[in-house]
Scaffold this motif. Structure first.
Motif, PDB file in Angstrom:
ATOM      1  N   PRO A  16      19.247 -10.330 -45.079  1.00  0.00           N
ATOM      2  CA  PRO A  16      20.260 -10.876 -45.984  1.00  0.00           C
ATOM      3  C   PRO A  16      20.205 -12.407 -46.082  1.00  0.00           C
ATOM      4  CG  PRO A  16      21.221  -9.213 -44.556  1.00  0.00           C
ATOM      5  CD  PRO A  16      19.835  -9.486 -44.030  1.00  0.00           C
ATOM      6  N   HIS A  17      20.310 -12.882 -47.315  1.00  0.00           N
ATOM      7  CA  HIS A  17      20.405 -14.309 -47.641  1.00  0.00           C
ATOM      8  C   HIS A  17      19.099 -15.084 -47.406  1.00  0.00           C
ATOM      9  CE1 HIS A  17      24.633 -13.441 -47.797  1.00  0.00           C
ATOM     10  NE2 HIS A  17      24.676 -13.152 -46.501  1.00  0.00           N
ATOM     11  N   MET A  18      18.080 -14.441 -46.848  1.00  0.00           N
ATOM     12  CA  MET A  18      16.861 -15.185 -46.557  1.00  0.00           C
ATOM     13  C   MET A  18      16.056 -15.444 -47.828  1.00  0.00           C
ATOM     14  SD  MET A  18      16.891 -16.079 -43.423  1.00  0.00           S
ATOM     15  CE  MET A  18      18.678 -16.231 -43.646  1.00  0.00           C
ATOM     16  N   ILE A  19      15.423 -16.610 -47.850  1.00  0.00           N
ATOM     17  CA  ILE A  19      14.625 -17.037 -48.979  1.00  0.00           C
ATOM     18  C   ILE A  19      13.151 -16.802 -48.679  1.00  0.00           C
ATOM     19  CG2 ILE A  19      16.345 -18.757 -49.616  1.00  0.00           C
ATOM     20  CD1 ILE A  19      14.470 -20.893 -48.420  1.00  0.00           C
ATOM     21  N   HIS A  20      12.320 -16.998 -49.670  1.00  0.00           N
ATOM     22  CA  HIS A  20      10.888 -16.800 -49.489  1.00  0.00           C
ATOM     23  C   HIS A  20      10.365 -17.703 -48.366  1.00  0.00           C
ATOM     24  CE1 HIS A  20       6.999 -15.353 -50.735  1.00  0.00           C
ATOM     25  NE2 HIS A  20       6.533 -16.579 -50.791  1.00  0.00           N
ATOM     26  N   ALA A  21       9.497 -17.125 -47.540  1.00  0.00           N
ATOM     27  CA  ALA A  21       8.820 -17.854 -46.455  1.00  0.00           C
ATOM     28  C   ALA A  21       9.796 -18.395 -45.405  1.00  0.00           C
ATOM     29  CB  ALA A  21       7.965 -18.992 -47.030  1.00  0.00           C
ATOM     30  N   TRP A  22      10.916 -17.701 -45.195  1.00  0.00           N
ATOM     31  CA  TRP A  22      11.900 -18.198 -44.234  1.00  0.00           C
ATOM     32  C   TRP A  22      11.350 -18.250 -42.817  1.00  0.00           C
ATOM     33  CZ3 TRP A  22      11.674 -13.033 -45.308  1.00  0.00           C
ATOM     34  CH2 TRP A  22      11.894 -12.124 -44.279  1.00  0.00           C
ATOM     35  N   HIS A  23      10.321 -17.474 -42.523  1.00  0.00           N
ATOM     36  CA  HIS A  23       9.717 -17.549 -41.188  1.00  0.00           C
ATOM     37  C   HIS A  23       9.209 -18.951 -40.862  1.00  0.00           C
ATOM     38  CE1 HIS A  23       9.277 -13.239 -42.273  1.00  0.00           C
ATOM     39  NE2 HIS A  23       9.398 -13.015 -40.983  1.00  0.00           N
ATOM     40  N   LEU A  24       8.755 -19.676 -41.889  1.00  0.00           N
ATOM     41  CA  LEU A  24       8.233 -21.020 -41.662  1.00  0.00           C
ATOM     42  C   LEU A  24       9.274 -21.947 -41.037  1.00  0.00           C
ATOM     43  CD1 LEU A  24       6.138 -21.835 -44.874  1.00  0.00           C
ATOM     44  CD2 LEU A  24       5.276 -21.453 -42.561  1.00  0.00           C
ATOM     45  N   PHE A  25      10.541 -21.650 -41.266  1.00  0.00           N
ATOM     46  CA  PHE A  25      11.623 -22.515 -40.815  1.00  0.00           C
ATOM     47  C   PHE A  25      12.322 -21.957 -39.578  1.00  0.00           C
ATOM     48  CE2 PHE A  25      11.302 -22.487 -45.511  1.00  0.00           C
ATOM     49  CZ  PHE A  25      10.771 -23.758 -45.694  1.00  0.00           C
ATOM     50  N   TYR A  26      11.610 -21.142 -38.811  1.00  0.00           N
ATOM     51  CA  TYR A  26      12.253 -20.411 -37.731  1.00  0.00           C
ATOM     52  C   TYR A  26      12.886 -21.339 -36.689  1.00  0.00           C
ATOM     53  CZ  TYR A  26       8.621 -21.305 -34.223  1.00  0.00           C
ATOM     54  OH  TYR A  26       7.784 -21.903 -33.325  1.00  0.00           O
ATOM     55  N   GLN A  27      12.348 -22.537 -36.527  1.00  0.00           N
ATOM     56  CA  GLN A  27      12.915 -23.442 -35.530  1.00  0.00           C
ATOM     57  C   GLN A  27      14.311 -23.924 -35.921  1.00  0.00           C
ATOM     58  OE1 GLN A  27      10.147 -26.547 -34.381  1.00  0.00           O
ATOM     59  NE2 GLN A  27       8.492 -25.107 -34.057  1.00  0.00           N
ATOM     60  N   ASP A  28      14.650 -23.835 -37.197  1.00  0.00           N
ATOM     61  CA  ASP A  28      15.961 -24.226 -37.687  1.00  0.00           C
ATOM     62  C   ASP A  28      16.825 -23.053 -38.136  1.00  0.00           C
ATOM     63  OD1 ASP A  28      15.543 -26.994 -37.371  1.00  0.00           O
ATOM     64  OD2 ASP A  28      14.538 -27.139 -39.311  1.00  0.00           O
ATOM     65  N   VAL A  29      16.212 -21.891 -38.344  1.00  0.00           N
ATOM     66  CA  VAL A  29      16.907 -20.750 -38.944  1.00  0.00           C
ATOM     67  C   VAL A  29      16.913 -19.583 -37.955  1.00  0.00           C
ATOM     68  CG1 VAL A  29      16.886 -19.097 -40.858  1.00  0.00           C
ATOM     69  CG2 VAL A  29      16.294 -21.498 -41.270  1.00  0.00           C
ATOM     70  N   ALA A  30      18.097 -19.165 -37.546  1.00  0.00           N
ATOM     71  CA  ALA A  30      18.210 -18.115 -36.533  1.00  0.00           C
ATOM     72  C   ALA A  30      17.539 -16.826 -36.977  1.00  0.00           C
ATOM     73  CB  ALA A  30      19.684 -17.865 -36.204  1.00  0.00           C
ATOM     74  N   ASP A  31      17.705 -16.442 -38.232  1.00  0.00           N
ATOM     75  CA  ASP A  31      17.076 -15.211 -38.696  1.00  0.00           C
ATOM     76  C   ASP A  31      15.560 -15.353 -38.810  1.00  0.00           C
ATOM     77  OD1 ASP A  31      19.265 -13.600 -38.720  1.00  0.00           O
ATOM     78  OD2 ASP A  31      19.643 -13.708 -40.870  1.00  0.00           O
ATOM     79  N   GLY A  32      15.071 -16.551 -38.875  1.00  0.00           N
ATOM     80  CA  GLY A  32      13.626 -16.746 -38.771  1.00  0.00           C
ATOM     81  C   GLY A  32      13.137 -16.372 -37.390  1.00  0.00           C
ATOM     82  N   ARG A  33      13.881 -16.777 -36.377  1.00  0.00           N
ATOM     83  CA  ARG A  33      13.510 -16.428 -35.008  1.00  0.00           C
ATOM     84  C   ARG A  33      13.647 -14.930 -34.770  1.00  0.00           C
ATOM     85  NH1 ARG A  33      16.373 -21.237 -34.597  1.00  0.00           N
ATOM     86  NH2 ARG A  33      18.350 -20.297 -33.927  1.00  0.00           N
ATOM     87  N   ARG A  34      14.739 -14.353 -35.283  1.00  0.00           N
ATOM     88  CA  ARG A  34      14.956 -12.927 -35.081  1.00  0.00           C
ATOM     89  C   ARG A  34      13.902 -12.083 -35.790  1.00  0.00           C
ATOM     90  NH1 ARG A  34      20.468 -14.516 -36.597  1.00  0.00           N
ATOM     91  NH2 ARG A  34      21.656 -14.916 -34.677  1.00  0.00           N
ATOM     92  N   SER A  35      13.533 -12.489 -36.986  1.00  0.00           N
ATOM     93  CA  SER A  35      12.554 -11.698 -37.733  1.00  0.00           C
ATOM     94  C   SER A  35      11.172 -11.789 -37.098  1.00  0.00           C
ATOM     95  CB  SER A  35      12.513 -12.129 -39.203  1.00  0.00           C
ATOM     96  OG  SER A  35      12.263 -13.517 -39.333  1.00  0.00           O
TER      97      SER A  35
END
Length: 296
Positions: A262-281
């Motif tokens: 939910p709410h994640m944008i394209h390539a959100w994994h790239l921002f995992y150090q700032d985005v909690a769902d990036g880390r979780r995914s």
């Protein structure tokens, strides 16, 4: 109310709009990850993978017999190894695996099938290096996700052993842009829209058929492919690519896991150090890959 972590990324992206010049666009992709440092325990080793530039990354806990072969995003026209290095290294950490990222050739200088040829070369390099196919996770983000799927289709047709699993992050699998979310998510996707994707497709195809299964694997026969994890954000124009792909894979009796974040944008994994769902995914992807490469 303070903006959410993904909204902070949206603000950052809006402050650096996409330029018209291709060279400047490539530099912008590099800059997306410029602020993210590698952890000190990550080892990086540039190599030549039978003529394709590539690099290994690993952490101390990595099992050298398990490998993630990663194909970066960038619409087939951008995305050097350094732009995804930190994210690829984290995926390897989560999966307890080494990673091999390929610097495949880019369009428009090298249109289809150059990228596919390089991906196949990289896979053969791993086999020649003694890595068992069942211990390889073939992975890709965006265009790299479509390329990973085209690669495994080509391996199947050539009668070569298939990898143990696929990890596809927001895969672009329909270069004809027929998915409903191409329009329904246009207002919330800060990175990809129909006009831009159409331009990228034209540069990559260079006259090839946009419906061909090796450029648009949504049109392929998926029978016999390995288990796959598909991850996509709900705020992506490519959402429908993933949803349709998961349905087709399931109908072809493939073990498929679809995660819509939910709410994640394209390539959100790239921002995992700032985005909690990036880390979780990435943790979820690591769990999937580790289990599949261990035969579970």
């Amino acid at each position: 109310m303070a903006p959410s972590d993904i909204d902070v990324i949206r603000i950052r992206l809006a402050a650096h709009p996409r330029p018209a010049d291709l060279t400047e666009r490539r530099a912008r992709v590099d800059a997306l990850a410029a602020d993210y440092a590698l952890p000190p325990d990550v080892r990086v080793e540039p190599i030549d993978a039978h003529g394709v530039p590539a690099e290994w990354t690993s952490t101390p806990a990595a099992n050298g017999e398990r490998v993630i072969l990663f194909l970066h995003g960038g619409g087939y026209v951008s995305g050097p190894l350094k732009s995804h290095r930190h994210m690829v290294a984290q995926a390897g950490r989560e999966a307890l695996a080494s990673t091999l990222a390929l610097g495949y050739r880019l369009a428009p200088e090298h249109p289809f099938p150059a990228a596919l040829d390089d991906a196949l070369t990289g896979y053969r390099f791993l086999l020649a290096s003694g890595i068992a196919p069942a211990r390889i996770a073939l992975a890709g983000e965006s265009a790299g996700g479509g390329l990973a799927l085209a690669t495994v289709l080509s391996l199947r047709e050539a009668g070569l052993p298939l990898p143990g699993c696929l990890w596809l992050s927001s895969p672009w699998v329909d270069l004809a842009l027929t998915g409903a979310s191409m329009d329904s998510k246009a207002a919330v996707d800060p990175l990809l829209g129909r006009t831009y994707l159409s331009e990228l497709a034209s540069l990559y195809l260079n006259g090839a058929d946009a419906l061909g299964p090796l450029v648009s694997p949504i049109n392929a026969d998926l029978a016999g492919l390995p288990p796959m994890l598909i991850q996509v954000g709900s705020a992506e124009t490519l959402l429908d690519d993933s949803v349709r792909l998961a349905a087709l894979a399931g109908a072809a009796d493939i073990a498929v896991h679809l995660e819509i974040w939910p709410h994640m944008i394209h390539a959100w994994h790239l921002f995992y150090q700032d985005v909690a769902d990036g880390r979780r995914s990435l943790a979820s992807a690591g769990t999937f890959i580790e289990s599949r490469l261990d035969g579970r």
